[in-house]
Design an enzyme around this catalytic site. Structure first.
Site, PDB file in Angstrom:
ATOM      1  N   ASP A   9      -3.107   1.454   7.372  1.00 48.42           N
ATOM      2  CA  ASP A   9      -4.518   1.146   7.134  1.00 48.42           C
ATOM      3  C   ASP A   9      -5.352   2.351   7.550  1.00 48.42           C
ATOM      4  O   ASP A   9      -4.843   3.279   8.184  1.00 48.42           O
ATOM      5  CB  ASP A   9      -4.956  -0.146   7.821  1.00 48.42           C
ATOM      6  CG  ASP A   9      -4.920  -0.099   9.341  1.00 48.42           C
ATOM      7  OD1 ASP A   9      -4.221   0.767   9.896  1.00 48.42           O
ATOM      8  OD2 ASP A   9      -5.579  -0.935   9.970  1.00 48.42           O
TER       9      ASP A   9
ATOM     10  N   TYR B  54      -8.000   5.093   9.242  1.00 50.30           N
ATOM     11  CA  TYR B  54      -8.434   5.414  10.610  1.00 50.30           C
ATOM     12  C   TYR B  54      -9.628   4.534  10.962  1.00 50.30           C
ATOM     13  O   TYR B  54     -10.500   4.280  10.119  1.00 50.30           O
ATOM     14  CB  TYR B  54      -8.864   6.878  10.688  1.00 50.30           C
ATOM     15  CG  TYR B  54      -7.764   7.882  10.460  1.00 50.30           C
ATOM     16  CD1 TYR B  54      -6.643   7.947  11.288  1.00 50.30           C
ATOM     17  CD2 TYR B  54      -7.850   8.816   9.424  1.00 50.30           C
ATOM     18  CE1 TYR B  54      -5.645   8.889  11.095  1.00 50.30           C
ATOM     19  CE2 TYR B  54      -6.857   9.770   9.220  1.00 50.30           C
ATOM     20  CZ  TYR B  54      -5.757   9.797  10.054  1.00 50.30           C
ATOM     21  OH  TYR B  54      -4.769  10.734   9.858  1.00 50.30           O
TER      22      TYR B  54
ATOM     23  N   PHE C 242      -3.818   9.292   5.899  1.00 49.93           N
ATOM     24  CA  PHE C 242      -3.561  10.424   6.806  1.00 49.93           C
ATOM     25  C   PHE C 242      -4.641  11.508   6.752  1.00 49.93           C
ATOM     26  O   PHE C 242      -4.675  12.384   7.617  1.00 49.93           O
ATOM     27  CB  PHE C 242      -2.175  11.055   6.555  1.00 49.93           C
ATOM     28  CG  PHE C 242      -1.031  10.168   6.913  1.00 49.93           C
ATOM     29  CD1 PHE C 242      -0.714   9.893   8.235  1.00 49.93           C
ATOM     30  CD2 PHE C 242      -0.255   9.571   5.914  1.00 49.93           C
ATOM     31  CE1 PHE C 242       0.351   9.055   8.570  1.00 49.93           C
ATOM     32  CE2 PHE C 242       0.807   8.728   6.244  1.00 49.93           C
ATOM     33  CZ  PHE C 242       1.105   8.476   7.567  1.00 49.93           C
TER      34      PHE C 242
END
Length: 221
Positions: free
Chosen positions: A67, A69, A80
């Protein structure tokens, strides 16, 4: 309806069946309510940013995250990845270190992975939204059903895609992929908690070797 936030006509067409399902209508109502009542990441207009940056015809590689940040300024719709100028998070720093060791590319100063997406890397989170400061807060609301459908669609419509599945959660999706038609590479998650099992996976050189073997362009990591 949040489906209107997906600007790509091809993804819209290919995923139209999902948008009509009861689970997606419930998900849409929930997400609309969350954005009205709480601070949610990424910004609403970036929920489907991964699809806008990498259309279906382009997909050569799929990297699956869990999921977004949940800290300020980090999430922008690509797993990412963080926007330009934002400090590189630990997991991404570990990914860059592995790339340096694997293909000799210098550590970048930017954690913005749009440059990968534009080369055909779909940076897909399984869950596309999260409440600020609350990891996995939108789990089991329907996003996983939707993104599983995306993985199945790519497996069915495409050939010779490389799927990079890091960590137990991502690896649990292997059953959605026709491994006779695609290449699946697995490793531990690049999080500092599990990175010892991530080091040395050489996924980036392996990905490029496979792409070149099947007559596709390698990724400039």
């Amino acid at each position: 309806m949040i489906r209107q936030l997906l600007k790509s006509p091809i993804w819209q067409e290919q995923l139209a069946h999902e948008f009509e399902q009861p689970y997606f209508k419930q998900l849409s109502a929930f997400i609309e309510s969350e954005y009205q009542q709480a601070l949610v990441y990424p910004a609403k207009n970036q929920i489907f940013y991964a699809f806008e940056q990498c259309c279906l015809e382009q997909v050569q590689v799929l990297i699956l995250g869990q999921d977004p940040y949940h800290a300020p300024q980090q999430a922008h719709g690509l797993c990412f990845s963080v926007p330009e100028g934002v400090k590189i998070p630990p997991s991404l720093k570990n990914i860059f270190r592995e790339i340096q060791e694997d293909v000799g590319k210098p550590l970048p100063k930017s954690g913005n992975l749009e440059r990968w997406a534009q080369q055909g890397v779909l940076l897909l989170n399984s869950i596309l939204t999260v409440k600020a400061g609350q990891a996995a807060s939108h789990r089991n609301r329907g996003w996983e059903v939707f993104t599983d459908a995306v993985i199945r669609l790519i497996s069915r419509q495409k050939r010779q895609v490389v799927f990079l599945l890091w960590g137990n959660y991502a690896q649990s999706k292997q059953g959605l992929i026709d491994q006779r038609s695609h290449r699946v590479l697995t490793a531990a998650h690049p999080s500092p908690l599990s990175v010892k099992g991530f080091w040395g996976n050489r996924h980036f050189s392996q990905t490029n070797a496979y792409l070149e073997q099947v007559g596709k362009s390698p990724i400039d990591w």
